[in-house]
Design an enzyme around this catalytic site. Structure first.
Site, PDB file in Angstrom:
ATOM      1  N   GLU A  56      21.331  89.039  77.979  1.00 42.57           N
ATOM      2  CA  GLU A  56      20.277  89.476  78.881  1.00 42.57           C
ATOM      3  C   GLU A  56      20.561  90.867  79.448  1.00 42.57           C
ATOM      4  O   GLU A  56      21.712  91.248  79.670  1.00 42.57           O
ATOM      5  CB  GLU A  56      20.129  88.495  80.043  1.00 42.57           C
ATOM      6  N   ASP A 161      33.210  66.953  89.035  1.00 48.77           N
ATOM      7  CA  ASP A 161      32.900  67.534  87.735  1.00 48.77           C
ATOM      8  C   ASP A 161      33.194  66.486  86.675  1.00 48.77           C
ATOM      9  O   ASP A 161      34.103  65.655  86.845  1.00 48.77           O
ATOM     10  CB  ASP A 161      33.740  68.799  87.492  1.00 48.77           C
ATOM     11  N   ASP A 227      19.246  77.840  84.867  1.00 52.00           N
ATOM     12  CA  ASP A 227      18.976  79.277  84.871  1.00 52.00           C
ATOM     13  C   ASP A 227      18.411  79.795  83.556  1.00 52.00           C
ATOM     14  O   ASP A 227      18.526  80.974  83.241  1.00 52.00           O
ATOM     15  CB  ASP A 227      20.251  80.050  85.227  1.00 52.00           C
TER      16      ASP A 227
END
Length: 345
Positions: A56, A161, A227
């Site tokens: 990106e 996690d 995201d």
């Protein structure tokens, strides 16, 4: 000359300035820049979907600086010993187009993401919060905790996690922080008792990392891990119960948690963008029972702010290297003279 900031330079700069002072100053720079929201030219980041990941480019500019960040996301990289995310950034003089600063942005992305998240939490979370939940103890997790200690009297971290090694690493990194660290057996246990819940996982696809039934009145949620298109962490039902704030609608509607909502649902549940909270144009939390959500995907203004801070501090402490990466000529039209003495045929 262009200032170059490498990883060793950044380590030296933060050691000189102090991590907490860096976060406090970055929060101030972010507030200043979000307050000037209308002065910026903004576009969604330019994404190239490539095999095994995404690359990106994130540009933004005003009448003083043009900044951009190059960043990738390659989830399989860790299997070969490479970072999942790496980034570099540039701050450029608008008047001349000359680059003023070229900087590492891998660490700075972690810092600016955490600082912007803490800014949102400061504007949305209950004032009496002392316990923070972290779901996903990857590379972003420690930064998030450190940033939140600047805005709230956080004394307890509940964390989980799926990867036991990630939890062990998190505890090791945070063991001297003075925080009470509670390693949880599952996400539900971690969420229980957390006034600020932050999700920052690498889970692919549409997931419910936090089930809606676990979300109690009064909590603030930071959704950090969702995201990209098709990647979310929160239950649709939670979005419909929450007051949602985002960074930049043209980008977040494609990449954030709100991609799960219809356009009509977005208009109902998305209360505003972060800059509107910073400038008090929109109300955030109105009662202790409100559920608030900061749906973050990361936006170029945050990179602009941290690059601006790094340039200012690098000048203050005289850290970094000035390199002649732009030609310096007595006659700016005589570019070929730089190669004088070389065989040009």
């Amino acid at each position: 000359m262009t200032k170059i900031i490498t990883i060793p330079d950044l380590k030296k700069l933060i050691a000189k300035h102090g991590m907490q002072a860096f976060y406090r100053d970055l929060l101030r720079y972010l507030k200043e820049d979000f307050t000037r929201w209308d002065e910026f030219h903004k576009i969604p980041r330019i994404a190239a979907h490539v095999p095994n990941g995404i690359i990106e480019l994130m540009p933004i500019w005003d009448d003083r600086y043009y900044s951009y960040k190059y960043v990738n996301g390659h989830p399989r990289n860790t299997a070969s010993g490479h970072l999942t995310v790496v980034a570099t950034g540039c701050l450029t003089d608008i008047a001349t187009g000359y680059p003023l600063l070229l900087s590492e942005m891998t660490v700075l992305t972690g810092i600016r993401t955490a600082a912007t998240t803490a800014l949102a939490s400061d504007l949305l979370a209950r004032r009496d919060v002392t316990t923070m939940t972290v779901i996903g103890t990857g590379a972003q997790s420690e930064f998030l905790v450190l940033a939140h200690r600047v805005i709230r009297p956080i004394d307890t971290i509940r964390y989980f996690d799926l990867d036991p090694e990630a939890m062990h690493r998190f505890r090791k990194n945070m063991q001297d922080s003075g925080l009470h660290l509670i390693e949880c057996r599952c996400a539900e246990e971690a969420v229980s008792g957390g006034g600020i819940i932050t999700t920052a996982t690498a889970a692919p696809g549409h997931q419910e990392v936090v089930k809606d039934a676990w979300v109690k009145p009064g909590v603030h949620i930071n959704g950090i891990g969702g995201d990209s298109p098709g990647k979310t962490e929160l239950a649709l039902a939670t979005l419909k119960r929450a007051k949602i704030f985002i960074e930049f609608m043209p980008q977040t509607q494609l990449e954030g948690e709100i991609q799960q909502l219809t356009p009509q649902e977005r208009s109902e549940h998305v209360r505003g963008e972060l800059w509107e909270l910073v400038t008090n144009q929109k109300k955030g939390r109105e009662s202790n029972d409100d559920i608030t959500l900061y749906d973050s995907v990361g936006f170029a203004l945050e990179d602009y702010s941290v690059l601006r801070l790094v340039r200012d501090l690098s000048q203050h402490y005289d850290i970094g290297t000035d390199l002649p990466i732009i030609p310096e000529l007595s006659d700016p039209k005589d570019l070929i003279s730089l190669l004088a003495g070389h065989h040009l045929s």
